[in-house]
Write an enzyme that holds these catalytic residues in place. Structure first.
Site, PDB file in Angstrom:
ATOM      1  N   LYS A 119     -10.174   0.679  -1.019  1.00  0.00           N
ATOM      2  CA  LYS A 119     -10.015   0.367   0.411  1.00  0.00           C
ATOM      3  C   LYS A 119     -11.203   0.874   1.226  1.00  0.00           C
ATOM      4  CE  LYS A 119      -6.770   1.112   4.243  1.00  0.00           C
ATOM      5  NZ  LYS A 119      -5.651   1.971   4.700  1.00  0.00           N
ATOM      6  N   CYS A 121      -4.409  -3.300   4.188  1.00  0.00           N
ATOM      7  CA  CYS A 121      -3.968  -2.785   5.483  1.00  0.00           C
ATOM      8  C   CYS A 121      -4.995  -2.929   6.608  1.00  0.00           C
ATOM      9  CB  CYS A 121      -3.516  -1.338   5.322  1.00  0.00           C
ATOM     10  SG  CYS A 121      -2.417  -0.804   6.644  1.00  0.00           S
ATOM     11  N   GLU A 132       0.845  -1.192   0.000  1.00  0.00           N
ATOM     12  CA  GLU A 132       0.000   0.000   0.000  1.00  0.00           C
ATOM     13  C   GLU A 132       0.886   1.250   0.000  1.00  0.00           C
ATOM     14  OE1 GLU A 132      -1.924   0.749   3.721  1.00  0.00           O
ATOM     15  OE2 GLU A 132      -3.669   1.671   2.787  1.00  0.00           O
TER      16      GLU A 132
END
Ligand SMILES: *[C@@H]1O[C@H](CO)[C@@H](O)[C@H](O)[C@H]1NC(C)=O
Ligand SMILES: *[C@@H]1O[C@H](CO)[C@@H](O)[C@H](O)[C@H]1NC(C)=O
Ligand SMILES: *[C@@H]1O[C@H](CO)[C@@H](O)[C@H](O)[C@H]1NC(C)=O
Ligand SMILES: *[C@@H]1O[C@H](CO)[C@@H](O)[C@H](O)[C@H]1NC(C)=O
Ligand SMILES: *[C@@H]1O[C@H](CO)[C@@H](O)[C@H](O)[C@H]1NC(C)=O
Length: 540
Positions: A197, A230, A89
């Site tokens: 995300k 993440c 990321e």
């Protein structure tokens, strides 16, 4: 990504660590269909002034410097037979942009579910897509699937397939969306998947997508992979939704700040893969000042991982042969294998877990008692008998100290009771303090999520108040059996050894009534943390 939780002690902590790259492979992994996976922990070349808006040309020039490194690493990975590579990321632009200052970095990424596009061979179809073109050409040139993270600009109204049947969500005030986005390219360069995300972590430059996207892609060599980024790994959406779809292989770009004793990157990557029984391909950023390192390739029962040495920040490529877990792929491959297949088709070969509910002590704590007494009064000094409160990772844990070289104790917090039986080797016995902690409640600092955690930790000092603080080394080997009565099936187990060594617990067993038992023995290094990390998603 837990970044803001950074503390000063982290700096001292990093200086004590050596570079660590470990591969654990057991004989169990020598049969069955495999593929070769690569992850690259990237020391991102940063923009020193992320709050200053750059021209498109300057932003591109910056990203191309990172893309040069991606190209080299994809080449090295392909030379070692990799069929898929994952990059971290924020690996192309870095972090700490504002919504305006990131604008030069944005590209508009077409929805691959609406449109087939190969940016490498059809570069002129969409303007201002230089990064997509470069990534696509890297995948194509080296003949591998490629997963990378970049910044996406989508005009209002959104045209994604997800939105066709629904009214459009209100547009952001500046008239467009900006998303933290994973892109996946097939080995011919075509765009296979795009994932926005869902769980942002203090990312001023990006919007949370107005609707959840649960994204997966298919490969010819291993079937289906899910995509998460993440902080997503701690939440129900999209992570558990992917699991509920039967997806057993995940690609995971991350920029994760290590936080001991429970959430260092490799520790939680391992815990998630083991707890969810999936393969996780995790690529982290390498940045010492932000405490970011820790990447790995984690099938459920083996791992290759990397934890970087402070003061020598450099990237790290990991390449590992991984068993295919996608059941559907395995079934259909089996049919077509006939002629070429020389290998036995084993879904997952490993020693069977003994199942014996009889072995599990029934909890001696009443469900409603707030705190329980130490059961081991007869074998321990009386001083071990009083529970105390101490904060661990900003959560108020109830702790009990371990006294003596062996014992049995129980500590509870609300409905959760954690039971420990342990045997400590004499080594380090007098100078290291350990405590068993329990926490049932909602974590509220830098993210809100409900937890039930049983954790055996080495305290950072010799005071009870140091229990739950960061420490990364230990000499005491501990054989143990840790058990909790969890109110959730989503419990992620881990055993972290001295010097950020991951140990594979000898046995983890979940019973239908919510009890989870983890047993371990024969440690090769001292014990830092043994943890059963339960997520109460429905109470978030
Ligand atoms: C980014 O922000 C973090 C705090 O969130 C800070 O510690 C760090 O120095 C910043 N990095 C850059 C490159 O500005
Ligand atoms: C397992 O370990 C051996 C060395 O012990 C190594 O040669 C082999 O490549 C490893 N297997 C996998 C699947 O990585
Ligand atoms: C694979 O094929 C063998 C026979 O060749 C069969 O016995 C087995 O059940 C098949 N496995 C799966 C997962 O379909
Ligand atoms: C994990 O998945 C494998 C199939 O890949 C299955 O055989 C095994 O029982 C699963 N383990 C657990 C604990 O669910
Ligand atoms: C720990 O904190 C709880 C409240 O969160 C309190 O009820 C309990 O008495 C405290 N225990 C000790 C030993 O201080």
């Amino acid at each position: 990504m837990p970044r803001l939780a950074q503390t000063v002690s982290m700096v001292a902590f990093f200086h004590t660590l050596a570079t660590l790259t470990c591969a654990r492979n057991t004989s169990a992994d020598t049969t069955g269909p495999f593929y070769v996976a690569a992850v690259y922990e990237h020391r991102v070349i940063l923009n020193p002034e992320p709050l200053v808006r750059l021209s498109r040309a300057s932003a591109l020039e910056h990203m191309m410097r990172n893309l040069e490194i991606y190209e080299q690493q994809a080449w090295l990975a392909a030379e070692q037979g990799a069929q898929i590579i994952v990059f971290p990321e924020d690996g192309l632009q870095g972090f700490n942009f504002s919504r305006v200052s990131i604008s030069g970095y944005l590209e508009t990424i077409p929805d691959p579910l609406i449109e087939d596009w190969n940016p490498c061979t059809q570069p002129h179809r969409h303007t201002r897509t230089e990064v997509l073109q470069r990534l696509s050409c890297i995948a194509r040139r080296h003949g591998l699937f490629l997963v990378a993270n970049m910044a996406d600009l989508q005009p209002c109204p959104l045209t994604s397939h997800l939105d066709l049947e629904l009214a459009n969500p209100p547009c952001p005030p500046d008239g467009h969306w900006q998303f933290n986005t994973d892109v996946v390219f097939r080995s011919d360069g075509s765009l296979a998947a795009r994932y926005h995300k869902h769980n942002l972590y203090f990312e001023m430059a990006f919007d949370k997508p107005p609707r959840l996207e649960v994204v997966a892609f298919d490969t010819p060599f291993a079937g289906r992979f899910g995509v998460l980024t993440c902080f997503d790994i701690l939440f129900h959406d999209p992570t558990v939704k992917l699991l509920e779809q039967g997806i057993r292989q995940m690609v995971y770009p991350t920029a994760w700040m290590n936080q001991l004793p429970l959430l260092s990157a490799v520790q939680f990557q391992r815990a998630f893969s083991l707890g969810a029984n999936v393969t996780l391909l995790a690529a982290n950023i390498r940045d010492d000042s932000l405490g970011m390192t820790g990447s790995g390739i984690y099938p459920p029962h083996t791992a290759m991982y990397h934890y970087g040495k402070a003061g020598h920040p450099e990237g790290k490529l990991l390449v590992f042969r991984v068993p295919v877990l996608d059941a559907e792929w395995l079934a259909t491959e089996n049919e077509t294998q006939g002629v070429t297949g020389g290998e036995a088709m084993v879904t997952e070969a490993r020693s069977p877990v003994p199942r014996s509910e009889q072995e599990v002590d029934s909890g001696s704590c009443k469900q409603d008692s707030r705190r329980c007494q130490d059961e081991s009064l007869s074998i321990s000094p009386p001083s071990s008998s009083s529970p105390f409160n101490s904060s661990m990772m900003y959560d108020p844990f109830s702790f009990l100290l371990l006294r003596g070289s062996s014992g049995k104790l129980t500590v509870c917090d609300g409905p959760l009771c954690c039971h420990l039986q342990y045997q400590r080797s004499p080594l380090g016995g007098g100078t290291e303090l350990y405590a068993l902690g329990a926490f049932a409640g909602t974590h509220t600092v830098n993210g809100r999520y409900a937890l039930q955690v049983c954790a055996l930790v080495r305290c950072s000092g010799l005071e009870a108040s140091s229990c739950g603080q960061e420490v990364d080394d230990a000499e005491s080997r501990v054989n143990f059996r840790l058990e909790g009565n969890f109110g959730t099936p989503h419990v992620y187990p881990s055993v972290l050894g001295s010097g950020m060594v991951l140990e594979q617990p000898k046995r983890v067993e979940k019973t239908a009534d919510g009890r989870v038992v983890m047993e371990h023995s024969g440690m090769t290094v001292g014990l830092v943390t043994a943890c059963l990390y339960g997520r109460m998603y429905d109470q978030d």
